[in-house]
Design an enzyme around this catalytic site. Structure first.
Site, PDB file in Angstrom:
ATOM      1  N   HIS A 177     -24.583 -11.950   7.004  1.00 38.77           N
ATOM      2  CA  HIS A 177     -24.660 -12.352   8.405  1.00 38.77           C
ATOM      3  C   HIS A 177     -23.551 -13.351   8.753  1.00 38.77           C
ATOM      4  O   HIS A 177     -22.657 -13.019   9.497  1.00 38.77           O
ATOM      5  CB  HIS A 177     -26.037 -12.917   8.806  1.00 38.77           C
ATOM      6  N   ASP A 226     -29.291  -3.559   6.413  1.00 36.23           N
ATOM      7  CA  ASP A 226     -30.280  -4.628   6.434  1.00 36.23           C
ATOM      8  C   ASP A 226     -31.716  -4.162   6.680  1.00 36.23           C
ATOM      9  O   ASP A 226     -32.377  -3.674   5.777  1.00 36.23           O
ATOM     10  CB  ASP A 226     -29.834  -5.694   7.449  1.00 36.23           C
TER      11      ASP A 226
END
Ligand code: NGQ
Ligand code: ZN
Length: 456
Positions: A272, A323
């Site tokens: 991220h 993810d």
């Protein structure tokens, strides 16, 4: 292992030197032994397509595929990452080892069909539903490895260390009991997980401190001592609240803290890294660590937008991950990455640095190189010594048929998406033909039955 050889010719292939025609590839035991452009076709299997190096998926929690679409209804007080996390904790609260394997296999089928040929699985659900370790503490790691074996996915298993519920050693909550280990217990789990991946032909293992919320500075040091080599992945700076909590705890922002207190280098993947100051962006780019971007999930969870333009201009290395697995599409992740930057900068073609560069090509090359670094395996190039992992596009697809070269990638990423994928080869074996995984039916039947039972 019985030695196996396969000789292919692709109509077109993207080589490290650029586009080439009539590309002969010799494969032995899953790896590329020779590559030759303008190769004679005698004695070779002809593949009428455009071969790309397979894209690595550098971040996933496969079990979350099962809750896709189940957290898209507005709650009583509005929703956020943190309310989504509550739904996710409830979902995983009942999963059995069989469920974990079935959902992982279904996710991997869709990843392969979606153009991903390698996967770094950030695996943190370790224990039974009451928090007790299984007889084999790495039982669920072994289930992920079994799913990779069944589907043909190239696996990097990242068993996760998760010790606390927040910064400063806050006790874990009830929803987190399946994740929790101290470093000593983790060391045993890691050893048993190694055994699980050793059964696969070519798999890697790495370590993953879940986040600075879940692992103390002391534990992070001890964890790094367990595995002096191989990938190190960590979630970092995804949410504004995480940045604020980190500042309150340490006086520093999460990425700043990591760069100052951990040996962050090419081994590392910072997943991220959404909320960065300009200085953090520059420092992260210089570190050689991979920024593990998960554009579709980050949009789905309302995380924010990575500082992509400045990071790339500073020479930063990035890759993409699926993810939460809300959607499984390699070209879709690249498209979302560029689109979020366009929305942020109110401009077009923003990630390429130079006039004349194709956005699709810049995204694809960048994500393949960074993804390969993050998964820590010999993947990411159609070249001697690399794994024989190819995504083969259909040159007759209506959106691809009238273009060539880098335009193929622009059309793959921005117009056709996964519909342009004809076949997928992993380690020299064809696992997807005509867009469908060869075991799709059986694996999806099990998945549907499992999900029906779970959802009641
Ligand atoms: C995870 N997912 O571990 O699955 C996390 C949520 C957390 C993302 N960060 C849990 N996207 O970070 O505490
Ligand atoms: Zn994650």
């Amino acid at each position: 292992m019985v030695s196996s050889t396969r000789k292919l010719t692709f109509d077109h292939a993207l080589l490290p030197t650029g586009w080439a025609t009539d590309v002969g590839i010799d494969i032995t035991d899953g790896s590329i032994r020779a590559v030759q452009a303008n190769a004679p076709s005698e004695g070779r299997e002809r593949i009428n397509g455009i071969a790309l190096p397979g894209l690595p998926n550098l971040h996933s929690h496969t079990f979350q595929r099962g809750m896709g679409g189940l957290a898209e209804t507005r709650g009583p007080r509005g929703d956020s990452f943190w309310t989504w996390r509550q739904v996710m904790y409830r979902f995983l609260g009942s999963l059995t080892p069989d469920d974990v394997e079935v959902i992982a296999a279904a996710a991997m089928v869709e990843m392969l069909e979606g153009g991903f040929t390698a996967l770094a699985e950030f695996h943190y659900v370790h224990h039974d539903v009451d928090g007790k370790p299984y007889d084999n503490p790495a039982e669920l790691s072994a289930r992920i490895a079994a799913a990779a074996h069944e589907t043909g996915m190239g696996l990097t298993l990242l068993p996760v260390l998760y010790s606390s519920g927040g910064f400063g050693g806050v006790a874990p909550t009830d929803g987190q009991v399946r994740f929790v280990n101290d470093v000593a217990k983790y060391a045993t789990l890691y050893d048993r997980a190694k055994d699980a991946v050793a059964n696969l032909d070519d798999a890697a293992i790495g370590i993953a401190p879940h986040s600075l919320r879940a692992v103390s500075p002391e534990a992070l040091k001890e964890l790094l001592a367990i595995a002096p080599l191989g990938p190190v992945h960590i979630h970092v700076a995804e949410q504004v609240k995480e940045v604020e909590d980190c500042l309150a705890w340490s006086g520093q922002r999460p990425v700043e803290w990591l760069l100052d207190h951990a040996p962050v280098d090419e081994r590392w993947c910072l997943v991220h890294a959404t909320h960065l100051t300009p200085e953090e962006t520059q420092r992260l780019a210089r570190s050689g660590a991979v920024a593990g971007l998960c554009p579709i999930t980050e949009a789905n969870l309302g995380d924010g937008i990575f500082d992509g333009v400045d990071f790339l201009r500073a020479g930063g290395v990035f890759g993409v991950g699926s993810d939460s697995n809300i959607e499984l599409t390699a070209p879709g992740e690249l498209k979302q990455l560029e689109y979020s930057q366009r929305l942020k900068h109110k401009a077009r073609n923003v990630l390429p640095g130079d006039e004349g560069e194709s956005t699709g090509r810049v995204l694809y090359d960048g994500a393949v190189a960074g993804g390969a670094r993050a998964v820590g395996r010999r993947v990411g190039a159609i070249d001697t010594g690399y794994r024989a992992d190819f995504v083969i596009l259909d040159p007759k697809h209506p959106h691809l048929s009238m273009v060539s070269g880098d335009r193929w990638l622009d059309c793959y990423v921005f117009t056709a998406g996964t519909a342009a994928i004809d076949s997928v080869i992993v380690a020299g074996q064809t696992v997807v033909s005509k867009g469908r995984h060869q075991k799709r039916e059986a694996i999806m039947d099990k998945y549907v039955a499992t999900m029906r039972r779970i959802l009641g």
